[in-house]
Scaffold this active site. Structure first.
Site, PDB file in Angstrom:
ATOM      1  N   PRO A  43       1.075  -1.455  -0.137  1.00 43.06           N
ATOM      2  CA  PRO A  43      -0.057   0.079   0.079  1.00 43.06           C
ATOM      3  C   PRO A  43       0.501   1.160  -0.286  1.00 43.06           C
ATOM      4  O   PRO A  43       1.832   1.064  -0.106  1.00 43.06           O
ATOM      5  CB  PRO A  43      -0.550   0.023   1.165  1.00 43.06           C
ATOM      6  CG  PRO A  43       0.210  -0.909   2.276  1.00 43.06           C
ATOM      7  CD  PRO A  43       0.977  -2.202   1.496  1.00 43.06           C
ATOM      8  N   GLY A  91       1.453   3.621   2.085  1.00 41.02           N
ATOM      9  CA  GLY A  91       1.661   3.897   2.952  1.00 41.02           C
ATOM     10  C   GLY A  91       3.525   2.886   3.638  1.00 41.02           C
ATOM     11  O   GLY A  91       3.993   2.656   4.715  1.00 41.02           O
ATOM     12  N   CYS A  92       3.199   1.789   2.773  1.00 41.69           N
ATOM     13  CA  CYS A  92       4.622   0.527   3.214  1.00 41.69           C
ATOM     14  C   CYS A  92       5.753   0.510   2.507  1.00 41.69           C
ATOM     15  O   CYS A  92       5.691   1.164   1.031  1.00 41.69           O
ATOM     16  CB  CYS A  92       3.753  -0.694   1.609  1.00 41.69           C
ATOM     17  SG  CYS A  92       5.057  -1.788   2.606  1.00 41.69           S
ATOM     18  N   GLY A  93       6.638   1.040   3.077  1.00 38.00           N
ATOM     19  CA  GLY A  93       8.448   0.641   2.607  1.00 38.00           C
ATOM     20  C   GLY A  93       8.667  -0.552   2.648  1.00 38.00           C
ATOM     21  O   GLY A  93      10.306  -0.276   2.511  1.00 38.00           O
TER      22      GLY A  93
END
Length: 254
Positions: A99, A101-103
């Site tokens: 998503p 916000g995912c790193g």
């Protein structure tokens, strides 16, 4: 090719520009490494930067035959890895969707979340005053943010000037696009700072360290783990750079 902004009709015939967010598959050697929700601009930079910051290729290697393909539900960005990196990539091949916000994309264990990154002696390159100035200059250059008010940015600050800027709906994407653009333009990371609009989490410190940036600057507070990782990697971390008392913003100097 899709546009970065679309106008959406509201009530009474009024329309508003909104930032685009589409699934973008990053494909290396025919294998999808990650599917990110991203703004569909500067995608070659995205593919190139992600390959470096996620350890798929070293900075000394380049991708070949980059192409962007439209799919019914999104975009594919594809390239071939150099021979030295291809074998290692096949050993770790996997695919996952991340998503905005995912790193931590393309990992499947806790140990990979806290991966080893290059560690260098800490050599501070930014004062708090310079960091505040860099954030102001970054904000002035945000074209998509001015139009949509929903976009992150990452900039490359070098010798007192902003030399590159990339924007995206995702903060990690913006950094990867910036790193890819820096590689394409031949900007060496030594002595440079990455200046961001978002909070600093550990994965952003990892990306900065993989690129080789000397500093990471943000207007927001970092996480505790980000501070620990920055000190370990030798990345000067300046956060809350606006309106912060002297000594309260340079977290690597505490």
């Amino acid at each position: 090719m899709m546009q970065a902004v679309r106008r959406v009709g509201l009530m009474q015939g009024v329309s508003e520009p909104l930032i685009e967010e589409v699934p973008v598959a990053l494909v290396y050697d025919g294998v999808t490494q990650a599917v990110m929700m991203a703004t569909p601009v500067d995608l070659e930079d995205f593919l190139r930067g992600f390959a470096l910051t996620e350890g798929i290729v070293p900075a000394t290697e380049t991708l070949s035959d980059i192409e962007i393909l439209s799919r019914p539900r999104g975009l594919e960005v594809r390239a071939w890895l150099p021979a030295a990196a291809s074998g290692a990539f096949r050993d770790r091949r996997r695919a996952m969707a991340g998503p905005v916000g995912c790193g931590l994309c393309g990992i499947d264990s806790l140990s990979q979340a806290l991966r080893e990154v290059p560690s260098r002696p800490l050599r501070p390159v930014m004062t708090l005053q310079a960091a505040a100035k860099a954030l102001d200059v970054l904000r002035e250059g945000q074209v998509l943010q001015d139009e949509t008010r929903a976009c992150h940015a990452a900039g490359l600050w070098k010798a007192g000037a902003l030399v590159l800027l990339r924007e995206d709906v995702g903060r990690h994407n913006a950094v990867d696009k910036l790193v890819g653009a820096a590689l394409a333009a031949g900007h060496a990371p030594e002595g440079c700072a990455i200046v961001m609009t978002s909070r600093i989490s550990v994965d952003l410190v990892q990306k900065a360290a993989m690129f080789g940036a000397a500093a990471l600057v943000s207007p927001s507070a970092p996480t505790g783990l980000a501070v620990e990782e920055a000190r370990r990697a030798g990345v000067q971390l300046i956060a809350r750079a606006r309106h912060a008392p002297e000594g309260r913003a340079d977290y690597t100097a505490l």
